[in-house]
Design an enzyme around this catalytic site. Structure first.
Site, mmCIF file in Angstrom:
data_model
loop_
_atom_site.group_PDB
_atom_site.id
_atom_site.type_symbol
_atom_site.label_atom_id
_atom_site.label_comp_id
_atom_site.label_asym_id
_atom_site.label_seq_id
_atom_site.Cartn_x
_atom_site.Cartn_y
_atom_site.Cartn_z
ATOM 1 N N ARG A 245 -5.518 0.585 8.858
ATOM 2 C CA ARG A 245 -4.062 0.053 8.679
ATOM 3 C C ARG A 245 -3.247 0.504 10.104
ATOM 4 N NH1 ARG A 245 -3.818 2.562 2.637
ATOM 5 N NH2 ARG A 245 -4.813 0.722 1.479
ATOM 6 N N THR B 225 -5.861 -11.390 3.690
ATOM 7 C CA THR B 225 -7.047 -10.658 3.313
ATOM 8 C C THR B 225 -8.208 -11.761 2.885
ATOM 9 O OG1 THR B 225 -5.981 -11.139 0.811
ATOM 10 C CG2 THR B 225 -5.502 -8.949 1.949
ATOM 11 N N GLN C 278 2.075 -6.119 -3.373
ATOM 12 C CA GLN C 278 2.415 -6.218 -1.869
ATOM 13 C C GLN C 278 3.901 -5.341 -1.810
ATOM 14 O OE1 GLN C 278 1.387 -9.491 -3.501
ATOM 15 N NE2 GLN C 278 -0.562 -8.413 -2.763
ATOM 16 N N GLY D 185 -4.608 -4.322 -3.856
ATOM 17 C CA GLY D 185 -5.535 -3.089 -4.248
ATOM 18 C C GLY D 185 -4.588 -2.015 -4.465
ATOM 19 N N HIS D 186 -4.911 -1.514 -5.843
ATOM 20 C CA HIS D 186 -3.844 -0.594 -6.222
ATOM 21 C C HIS D 186 -4.847 0.532 -6.648
ATOM 22 C CE1 HIS D 186 -0.229 -3.413 -6.999
ATOM 23 N NE2 HIS D 186 -0.820 -3.449 -5.788
ATOM 24 N N VAL E 202 -8.560 -3.295 0.238
ATOM 25 C CA VAL E 202 -9.297 -4.714 0.001
ATOM 26 C C VAL E 202 -10.147 -5.139 0.936
ATOM 27 C CG1 VAL E 202 -8.908 -7.032 -0.400
ATOM 28 C CG2 VAL E 202 -7.273 -5.483 -1.494
ATOM 29 N N ASP F 42 2.598 14.719 1.853
ATOM 30 C CA ASP F 42 1.363 15.659 2.258
ATOM 31 C C ASP F 42 0.660 15.371 3.601
ATOM 32 O OD1 ASP F 42 0.558 13.752 0.424
ATOM 33 O OD2 ASP F 42 -1.599 14.206 0.896
ATOM 34 N N LYS G 214 1.827 2.066 -5.184
ATOM 35 C CA LYS G 214 2.551 1.637 -6.417
ATOM 36 C C LYS G 214 1.655 1.852 -7.502
ATOM 37 C CE LYS G 214 2.316 -2.384 -4.380
ATOM 38 N NZ LYS G 214 2.072 -2.202 -3.075
ATOM 39 N N GLY G 215 0.117 1.813 -7.237
ATOM 40 C CA GLY G 215 -0.696 2.174 -8.266
ATOM 41 C C GLY G 215 -0.648 3.485 -8.939
ATOM 42 N N LYS G 216 -0.595 4.317 -7.875
ATOM 43 C CA LYS G 216 -0.478 5.751 -8.495
ATOM 44 C C LYS G 216 0.727 6.080 -9.183
ATOM 45 C CE LYS G 216 0.788 9.976 -7.717
ATOM 46 N NZ LYS G 216 0.617 11.588 -7.097
ATOM 47 N N ASP H 136 0.751 -1.233 0.044
ATOM 48 C CA ASP H 136 -0.169 0.004 -0.155
ATOM 49 C C ASP H 136 0.956 1.272 0.152
ATOM 50 O OD1 ASP H 136 -2.459 -1.557 0.160
ATOM 51 O OD2 ASP H 136 -2.214 -1.729 2.416
HETATM 52 P P1 GDP Z 1 -0.774 0.415 -3.471
HETATM 53 O O1 GDP Z 1 -1.402 -0.799 -3.086
HETATM 54 O O2 GDP Z 1 0.824 0.271 -3.373
HETATM 55 O O3 GDP Z 1 -1.021 0.901 -4.975
HETATM 56 O O4 GDP Z 1 -1.451 1.588 -2.711
HETATM 57 P P2 GDP Z 1 -2.919 1.664 -2.362
HETATM 58 O O5 GDP Z 1 -3.500 2.152 -3.416
HETATM 59 O O6 GDP Z 1 -3.326 0.434 -1.820
HETATM 60 O O7 GDP Z 1 -2.932 2.693 -1.124
HETATM 61 C C1 GDP Z 1 -2.539 4.111 -1.285
HETATM 62 C C2 GDP Z 1 -3.473 5.015 -0.715
HETATM 63 O O8 GDP Z 1 -3.025 6.410 -0.664
HETATM 64 C C3 GDP Z 1 -4.376 5.073 -1.894
HETATM 65 O O9 GDP Z 1 -5.749 5.616 -1.448
HETATM 66 C C4 GDP Z 1 -3.974 6.244 -2.712
HETATM 67 O O10 GDP Z 1 -4.879 6.893 -3.496
HETATM 68 C C5 GDP Z 1 -3.278 7.198 -1.880
HETATM 69 N N1 GDP Z 1 -2.243 8.030 -2.202
HETATM 70 C C6 GDP Z 1 -1.477 7.555 -3.054
HETATM 71 N N2 GDP Z 1 -0.265 8.527 -3.238
HETATM 72 C C7 GDP Z 1 -0.719 9.450 -2.160
HETATM 73 C C8 GDP Z 1 -0.046 10.670 -2.061
HETATM 74 O O11 GDP Z 1 0.790 11.216 -2.171
HETATM 75 N N3 GDP Z 1 -0.939 11.518 -0.869
HETATM 76 C C9 GDP Z 1 -2.073 11.119 -0.619
HETATM 77 N N4 GDP Z 1 -2.481 11.868 0.706
HETATM 78 N N5 GDP Z 1 -2.683 9.770 -0.948
HETATM 79 C C10 GDP Z 1 -1.979 9.251 -1.765
HETATM 80 P P1 IMO Z 2 -0.998 -4.198 -2.331
HETATM 81 O O1 IMO Z 2 -0.345 -4.808 -3.665
HETATM 82 C C1 IMO Z 2 -0.770 -4.523 1.978
HETATM 83 C C2 IMO Z 2 -0.794 -8.650 3.834
HETATM 84 C C3 IMO Z 2 -2.249 -8.942 4.489
HETATM 85 C C4 IMO Z 2 -1.581 -10.051 5.439
HETATM 86 C C5 IMO Z 2 -0.309 -10.553 4.758
HETATM 87 C C6 IMO Z 2 -0.854 -11.884 4.012
HETATM 88 O O2 IMO Z 2 -2.051 -3.516 -2.377
HETATM 89 O O3 IMO Z 2 0.158 -3.462 -1.511
HETATM 90 P P2 IMO Z 2 -2.314 -12.683 1.909
HETATM 91 O O4 IMO Z 2 -3.873 -12.347 1.893
HETATM 92 O O5 IMO Z 2 -1.728 -12.238 1.072
HETATM 93 O O6 IMO Z 2 -2.239 -14.172 2.306
HETATM 94 O O7 IMO Z 2 -1.969 -11.830 3.265
HETATM 95 O O8 IMO Z 2 0.026 -9.803 3.575
HETATM 96 N N1 IMO Z 2 -1.063 -7.930 2.378
HETATM 97 C C7 IMO Z 2 -0.978 -6.729 2.048
HETATM 98 N N2 IMO Z 2 -0.914 -5.759 2.757
HETATM 99 N N3 IMO Z 2 -1.141 -4.404 0.616
HETATM 100 C C8 IMO Z 2 -1.096 -5.627 -0.010
HETATM 101 O O9 IMO Z 2 -1.122 -5.416 -1.528
HETATM 102 C C9 IMO Z 2 -1.277 -6.794 0.757
HETATM 103 N N4 IMO Z 2 -1.379 -7.964 0.183
HETATM 104 C C10 IMO Z 2 -1.244 -8.609 1.420
HETATM 105 O O10 IMO Z 2 -2.690 -7.950 4.939
HETATM 106 O O11 IMO Z 2 -0.800 -9.238 6.371
HETATM 107 MG MG MG Z 3 -2.992 -1.448 -1.918
#
Ligand code: GDP
Ligand code: IMO
Ligand code: MG
Length: 423
Positions: A304, A129, A223, A40-41, A299, A332, A16-18, A13
């Site tokens: 968190r 998850t 992850q 969840g990206h 997800v 920010d 990465k998606g952004k 989290d």
């Molecule tokens: P990922 O799994 O690595 O793609 O990250 P996630 O999407 O699960 O979680 C990142 C969260 O932070 C999402 O809700 C994004 O929209 C948000 N986000 C990403 N970059 C920034 C940032 O620079 N500032 C803020 N405030 N939110 C951000």
């Molecule tokens: P993204 O790609 C954050 C965590 C779960 C748990 C452990 C094992 O969005 O960054 P699993 O369901 O994979 O067997 O769970 O890994 N986990 C994540 N935490 N971001 C993720 O993906 C994750 N994918 C799995 O919360 O601790």
């Molecule tokens: Mg994520």
């Protein structure tokens, strides 16, 4: 032109998606190489939010090919739902989406076992998850998994299902569950075959051709480093190779094809699920980070866990991934905190032990920094950042021994500072 890998340098989290979405503006191919719908990206474009679980984060760029590599575990109905949701919003995908024949399938018994294990009394709880990730990878390594290519061979698929169910039955019964029958499993998968089969392809060959043609290839991790099966905080990890090395096996390319590894890190730290987290904060600052950073799992919706940035852990991430540059996100979110702390190592630890944030009793050694009050929302030039924010970033570069290539100041695609130019 060699490929770029984008990985999570923390516990997932990181944003990465952004970052992939932003850089994919100039990518020809984006390949997801690991994990499944545990990811969840989040992409935010023109104020509209899209959360991708299986589909690569290049999806919103109409000319970018999106490939799901063989390192992934894919839920058949979940993939089709994701495609339908995007297409209903005008994002045509099917003619630029490839699913590796070698990717493994997540079946209902994988989800069932994951749920039963997490719900039972006693035993190690990972806080997964509950998407069936662990059991699906167990089948893969146990050499009894079903792969996407098996959809083209219904008789073989049925035989594989029988074998897998016979293997899982004692576990399901011991966990108090009901063993599903083979017919029900065939019915859960085969109706999706007519839509999935046209998407099947050879991801490795497609990437090789693209690289030979001088196209720009981005390999998207899921992850994060500390959740990696081999290099993470085991057993509190996921079941796939989340690190940059996983991009080779997960997309079917050799390490010599990769020139750049971009590590994504938040300006602080979060973790979902159980396991070590040395810089975790259980106070007002932790609550600030959760509220302002909207730190709830994309997800599962779980809050968190939040804490200070750990540059000792970043040095570890740099080492095991060969990170060439960092993207620091969510800067920010730190606005309004009087002082900031950064973990630079752990009490009594030295050498490599002073990098891996794995252990129940690690006490962080902190450096303290001045905070700032200016909103950074949407800042897109380095000069827009107040001096304390720049000093904070300078320290991250110095202490992690890694240059910062990008800084993110908001969820939107445009809220990005590119220090070193684009992709
Ligand atoms: P990922 O799994 O690595 O793609 O990250 P996630 O999407 O699960 O979680 C990142 C969260 O932070 C999402 O809700 C994004 O929209 C948000 N986000 C990403 N970059 C920034 C940032 O620079 N500032 C803020 N405030 N939110 C951000
Ligand atoms: P993204 O790609 C954050 C965590 C779960 C748990 C452990 C094992 O969005 O960054 P699993 O369901 O994979 O067997 O769970 O890994 N986990 C994540 N935490 N971001 C993720 O993906 C994750 N994918 C799995 O919360 O601790
Ligand atoms: Mg994520």
């Amino acid at each position: 032109m060699p490929a770029t890998v984008i990985i999570g340098a923390q516990w997932g989290d990181e944003g990465k998606g952004k970052i992939v979405d932003r850089l994919a503006e100039s990518a020809d191919l984006v390949v997801r190489y690991a994990g499944g719908p545990n990811a969840g990206h989040t992409l935010v474009v023109g104020g509209e939010k899209t959360v991708l679980r299986l589909i690569p984060s290049g999806a919103l760029h109409r000319h970018t090919e999106c490939l799901l590599g063989q390192g992934m575990v894919v839920h058949p109905a979940g993939l089709l739902d994701e495609i339908d949701t995007l297409e209903s919003r005008g994002v045509a995908l099917t003619d630029r989406l490839t699913l590796s024949r070698l990717a493994h399938l997540i079946l209902p018994y994988h989800v069932l076992v994951d749920e039963l294990r997490e719900g039972r009394e006693g035993g190690t709880k990972i806080g997964t998850t509950k998407r069936g990730i662990g059991p699906a990878y167990e089948d893969k390594v146990g050499r009894r998994g079903l792969r996407a290519g098996d959809l083209e061979h219904p008789r073989r698929l049925r035989a594989r299902l029988e074998e897998a169910l016979a293997t899982w039955a004692p576990t399901i019964l011991a966990l108090g569950g009901e063993v599903p029958d083979v017919d029900a499993m065939v019915t859960a998968v085969m109706p999706h075959a007519p839509r999935l089969i046209p998407l099947l392809g050879d991801v490795s060959a497609q990437v090789e051709t693209a690289l030979r043609d001088g196209k720009r290839v981005m390999l998207e991790g899921a992850q994060g480093t500390m959740l990696d099966i081999d290099n993470g905080t085991y057993p509190f990890v996921t079941s796939s190779s989340a690190v940059a090395g996983g991009a080779c096996t997960g997309a079917g390319i050799g390490p010599t094809r990769i020139a750049r590894v971009l590590g994504i890190t938040k300006a602080y730290t979060t973790r979902v699920g159980a396991g070590p987290f040395p810089t975790e904060l259980d106070d007002d600052v932790g609550a600030h980070l959760r509220a302002v950073g909207k730190e709830f799992g994309s997800v599962t919706g779980r809050p968190r866990r939040t804490g200070w940035l750990d540059v000792a852990a970043l040095r570890y991430a740099r080492r095991v991934n060969g990170i060439t540059g960092l993207a620091v996100t969510k800067l920010d979110v730190l606005t309004g905190l009087d002082t900031l702390r950064v973990c630079v190592g752990y009490e009594g630890a030295s050498g490599a032990a002073n990098e891996l944030p794995d252990g129940d009793a690690l006490t962080p050694v902190y450096r303290t920094f001045e905070g700032w009050t200016e909103s950074l929302q949407g800042a897109s030039r380095l000069e827009d950042l107040p001096p304390p924010a720049r000093a904070y970033l300078d320290f991250i570069e110095e202490a992690s021994e890694t240059p910062i290539d990008l800084i993110s100041t908001g969820p939107g695609r445009e809220s990005t500072i590119e220090k070193t130019g684009g992709f």
